[in-house]
Write an enzyme that holds these catalytic residues in place. Sequence first.
Site, PDB file in Angstrom:
ATOM      1  N   ALA A   1     -26.202  50.731   3.217  1.00  0.00           N
ATOM      2  CA  ALA A   1     -25.613  52.197   1.957  1.00  0.00           C
ATOM      3  C   ALA A   1     -26.228  51.644   1.103  1.00  0.00           C
ATOM      4  O   ALA A   1     -26.702  53.409   0.170  1.00  0.00           O
ATOM      5  CB  ALA A   1     -25.093  52.998   2.494  1.00  0.00           C
ATOM      6  N   SER A   2     -26.256  50.653   0.654  1.00  0.00           N
ATOM      7  CA  SER A   2     -26.520  50.435  -1.333  1.00  0.00           C
ATOM      8  C   SER A   2     -27.816  50.523  -1.172  1.00  0.00           C
ATOM      9  O   SER A   2     -28.793  49.927  -1.045  1.00  0.00           O
ATOM     10  CB  SER A   2     -25.546  48.906  -1.646  1.00  0.00           C
ATOM     11  OG  SER A   2     -26.843  47.914  -2.211  1.00  0.00           O
ATOM     12  N   THR A   3     -27.906  50.903  -2.551  1.00  0.00           N
ATOM     13  CA  THR A   3     -29.197  51.579  -3.290  1.00  0.00           C
ATOM     14  C   THR A   3     -30.174  50.331  -3.735  1.00  0.00           C
ATOM     15  O   THR A   3     -31.370  50.048  -3.070  1.00  0.00           O
ATOM     16  CB  THR A   3     -29.204  52.735  -4.634  1.00  0.00           C
ATOM     17  OG1 THR A   3     -28.190  51.822  -5.216  1.00  0.00           O
ATOM     18  CG2 THR A   3     -28.643  54.439  -3.551  1.00  0.00           C
TER      19      THR A   3
ATOM     20  N   SER B   1     -29.443  47.193  -2.426  1.00  0.00           N
ATOM     21  CA  SER B   1     -30.010  46.511  -1.939  1.00  0.00           C
ATOM     22  C   SER B   1     -31.088  46.729  -0.854  1.00  0.00           C
ATOM     23  O   SER B   1     -32.179  45.445  -0.357  1.00  0.00           O
ATOM     24  CB  SER B   1     -29.078  46.658  -0.500  1.00  0.00           C
ATOM     25  OG  SER B   1     -27.415  46.056  -0.794  1.00  0.00           O
TER      26      SER B   1
END
Lengths: 208, 208
Positions: free
Chosen positions: B13-15, B17
């Site tokens: 979900a992490s941008t 990442s």
Amino acid sequence: MPGPVLEFWYDFASTYSYLAAMRIEAAAEEAGVKVHWRPFLLGPIFAAQGWTTSPFNLFPDKGRYMWRDMEREAARLGVPFCRPDPFPQNSLLAARVALVGLDQGWTPAFTKAVFAAEFGKSRNISDPAALSIVLTDLGLDAGAVMEQAQAEANKARLRRIGEEAQLRGIFGAPCFVAEDRELFWGNDRLERALDWATARARHSDVPV
Amino acid sequence: MPGPVLEFWYDFASTYSYLAAMRIEAAAEEAGVKVHWRPFLLGPIFAAQGWTTSPFNLFPDKGRYMWRDMEREAARLGVPFCRPDPFPQNSLLAARVALVGLDQGWTPAFTKAVFAAEFGKSRNISDPAALSIVLTDLGLDAGAVMEQAQAEANKARLRRIGEEAQLRGIFGAPCFVAEDRELFWGNDRLERALDWATARARHSDVPV
């Protein structure tokens, strides 16, 4: 024709603002960018988010990481680093004094000296005596400057700058703001901000 | 003699990442570092800090800045970028599937394809059908993989990895962890982490 300009927003209590302050002049000179120094207070911005202290205190894992990262980054930049006690330091008086210097041209030198005292020598920068030593070392009349710093007009000016920071969407420090209000957050973004400022200045040379 | 190794901890979900996933293989190969991919869930870590959603949702100015910064950074890296809806995406199923691939060697390819679907094509990665398409495109038996992903042993494995993340002091994503547990947080720290891993490997060559 005016060259590119970048605003440097910093809080004297902010660890990564220290790193940015120590390197922005050389980086900006190399990029041909003029820097406008903007001391401000993060406290009211944090308070508006419901935070009563630094997020590095509120979130212990994030805090532990920051101290370690600061050690590494300070070593990399070749600047001393020690952990202030208490953290964060109360940066109100230092910010007020730095504002006085904006009209007189000594804000960059004062800022670097205060950061060096705080993060290099563990001085408590909320102590008027510590700031007076810095002013005196810069060849200034510490008593006169302190008086100007604590004048109502100067206090109001710092509050206005804080309101401006919130209007610009500033939520941490350091921040860099280009003339078109493009915002860059964090010491790691200094180079991108300088690139942006110079690219924008080139484009504005082109007649529309 | 084993070469340097770096763990890459990421949440689907992490941008940031996403940005790290798209560039870590080339950067690590150039540095001569082997990457261990570590999909995990940030949700429980945020929940332990009292956060019910992403800090980018909880703190609007920080969120607005992140979306703008992601636009700039994606353009800089030459990868597409669109804003997922909803944000954050539920990354539980994608993380479980990615774990299955660790033993079979397809986790890096799966991870990049999921991130590309999420941030490049606005696919909802909590949808099993979206993940099945990715698996099928990789030449895998999507049904069989999904079954393994949802098996109790695999669910428990993801929970253990989450506990390991907390033990290591991981508080956000992406993170990079060297063999001596040195932690680096954020896509911006990938190069420092690779430098650390290679320097450490050189030192451990020296007989003690």
